[in-house]
Design an enzyme around this catalytic site. Sequence first.
Site, mmCIF file in Angstrom:
data_model
loop_
_atom_site.group_PDB
_atom_site.id
_atom_site.type_symbol
_atom_site.label_atom_id
_atom_site.label_comp_id
_atom_site.label_asym_id
_atom_site.label_seq_id
_atom_site.Cartn_x
_atom_site.Cartn_y
_atom_site.Cartn_z
ATOM 1 N N TYR A 142 16.918 71.078 -25.354
ATOM 2 C CA TYR A 142 18.099 70.881 -26.258
ATOM 3 C C TYR A 142 18.783 72.360 -26.634
ATOM 4 O O TYR A 142 19.799 72.159 -27.061
ATOM 5 C CB TYR A 142 17.430 70.389 -27.730
ATOM 6 C CG TYR A 142 17.711 68.753 -27.767
ATOM 7 C CD1 TYR A 142 16.790 68.080 -26.693
ATOM 8 C CD2 TYR A 142 18.496 68.135 -28.616
ATOM 9 C CE1 TYR A 142 16.848 66.448 -26.790
ATOM 10 C CE2 TYR A 142 18.520 66.579 -28.636
ATOM 11 C CZ TYR A 142 17.779 66.132 -27.830
ATOM 12 O OH TYR A 142 17.860 64.547 -27.667
ATOM 13 N N LYS A 192 4.489 66.841 -19.300
ATOM 14 C CA LYS A 192 4.674 66.503 -18.144
ATOM 15 C C LYS A 192 3.908 67.701 -17.314
ATOM 16 O O LYS A 192 4.658 68.511 -16.262
ATOM 17 C CB LYS A 192 6.000 66.272 -17.614
ATOM 18 C CG LYS A 192 6.434 64.788 -17.932
ATOM 19 C CD LYS A 192 6.106 63.682 -17.007
ATOM 20 C CE LYS A 192 6.779 63.971 -15.376
ATOM 21 N NZ LYS A 192 6.251 62.942 -14.493
ATOM 22 N N ASP A 224 5.484 60.007 -19.107
ATOM 23 C CA ASP A 224 6.037 58.660 -18.246
ATOM 24 C C ASP A 224 4.655 57.765 -18.607
ATOM 25 O O ASP A 224 5.224 56.397 -18.973
ATOM 26 C CB ASP A 224 6.395 59.086 -16.850
ATOM 27 C CG ASP A 224 5.181 59.741 -16.166
ATOM 28 O OD1 ASP A 224 4.161 60.114 -16.673
ATOM 29 O OD2 ASP A 224 5.265 59.723 -14.795
ATOM 30 N N ASP A 248 12.563 62.310 -28.279
ATOM 31 C CA ASP A 248 14.031 61.633 -28.447
ATOM 32 C C ASP A 248 13.642 60.400 -27.725
ATOM 33 O O ASP A 248 14.150 59.081 -28.283
ATOM 34 C CB ASP A 248 14.978 62.458 -27.718
ATOM 35 C CG ASP A 248 16.356 61.800 -28.081
ATOM 36 O OD1 ASP A 248 16.543 61.232 -29.029
ATOM 37 O OD2 ASP A 248 17.114 61.563 -27.146
ATOM 38 N N ASP A 252 12.846 56.303 -29.427
ATOM 39 C CA ASP A 252 13.787 55.199 -29.208
ATOM 40 C C ASP A 252 12.932 54.083 -28.902
ATOM 41 O O ASP A 252 13.194 52.769 -29.241
ATOM 42 C CB ASP A 252 14.781 55.463 -28.585
ATOM 43 C CG ASP A 252 16.206 55.792 -29.080
ATOM 44 O OD1 ASP A 252 15.945 56.305 -30.313
ATOM 45 O OD2 ASP A 252 17.282 55.363 -28.735
HETATM 46 C C1 IPM Z 1 18.300 61.532 -32.515
HETATM 47 C C2 IPM Z 1 19.554 61.394 -31.722
HETATM 48 C C3 IPM Z 1 20.225 62.845 -31.627
HETATM 49 C C4 IPM Z 1 19.190 63.704 -30.643
HETATM 50 C C5 IPM Z 1 21.451 62.665 -31.052
HETATM 51 C C6 IPM Z 1 22.481 62.269 -32.192
HETATM 52 C C7 IPM Z 1 22.075 64.424 -30.943
HETATM 53 O O1 IPM Z 1 19.584 60.860 -30.570
HETATM 54 O O2 IPM Z 1 18.231 61.785 -33.351
HETATM 55 O O3 IPM Z 1 17.347 60.981 -31.860
HETATM 56 O O4 IPM Z 1 19.297 63.350 -29.476
HETATM 57 O O5 IPM Z 1 18.103 64.149 -31.008
HETATM 58 MG MG MG Z 2 17.590 59.908 -30.101
#
Ligand code: IPM
Ligand code: MG
Length: 367
Positions: A142, A192, A224, A248, A252
């Site tokens: 990042y 990884k 993975d 990240d 999710d």
């Molecule tokens: C998260 C989001 C952020 C990230 C974005 C909005 C920059 O996806 O907090 O998971 O990628 O970290």
């Molecule tokens: Mg995210």
Amino acid sequence: MSNPSLLILAGDGIGPEVMDQVKRIITWYGDKRDIKFDVSEDLVGGAAYDKHGVPLTDETMAKAQEVDAVLLGAVGGPAYDNLDFSVKPERGLLRLRKEMDLFANLRPAQCFDALADFSSLKKDIVAGLDIMIVRELTSGVYFGEPRGIHIEDNMRVGINTQRYTEAEIERGARAAFDMAMKRNKKLCSMEKANVMESGILWRDVVTEVHADYPEVALTHMYADNGAMQLVRAPKQFDVIYTDNLFGDILSDCAAMLTGSLGMLPSASLGSPMANGRPKAMYEPVHGSAPDITGQSKANPIACILSFAMALRYSFDQGEEATRLENAIEKVLADGARTGDLMGPEGGKPLSTTEMGDVILAALDASL
Ligand code: IPM
Ligand code: MG
């Protein structure tokens, strides 16, 4: 003594709507529990861009550095998709994380009993799920240099750099081991190491830090495989420690196990300030949800649970955090549902404000 200070950055999309419900909860704690905060508000993301031409002003950044905790709603939206990269709404959020040095991002994924049917996975795989992802938040791909889009031999080349120092890996690892010690003493580190040198270093450093936490059972997994295991048998995990980009993606994935992205809070913590509190920002994992913005359909629970995390991690009010979490568990058990939580059987969903109403009523009933 003055009250602890909160800076609310509601941001874009559904951010302001869900944050309105958090403000009601904050007022409730002041009135009913005598837990008072000095609350200020400011702009971030597209909302800041619209007014100031940048997604976060230096003044707002300075305020964020001074308060006891920041509460953030969401950033981004289609109106800002074509902006120059440097002023995109996300840059505001990333600047807050980087300059506040919020290196430890705690993302719990907990499946409320009442919602076990909403997961896309079979009920017995997710019922009772309670895992914590600790995502390194201020380094890695990042932020690594060099980065950018360059021309080489008449061809465009996009570059990002995965870079981790051992100190960066170590401080996040300590946060993850500390978390494991407070939970079930199991930590799985994901990288990884089979293809990335930064992954080899990650594995080595986490193994070294383990020497200070002999009670924790440490395992390592390629990220993975970690993704696969999260959907195959998520309850094998307690705490997961992983880097910024893998974290990240894996968070999710973990969020969706619980039935809805509208349920998941997060805390981003840095080093202790002079008053002993960690630098901290709390935000729901969901984004700005432009498709439902302004319709009072959004689920405010993730944002409210983020405030519960603030009570616990910034203000030493663990019992009050549990009170709020229990109130949410109660309303879900009683059948309260926003649109994102509607099953195939249908019914009329609650609006954002109505969900706030029933949570406040459950808090009243808890006294
Ligand atoms: C998260 C989001 C952020 C990230 C974005 C909005 C920059 O996806 O907090 O998971 O990628 O970290
Ligand atoms: Mg995210």
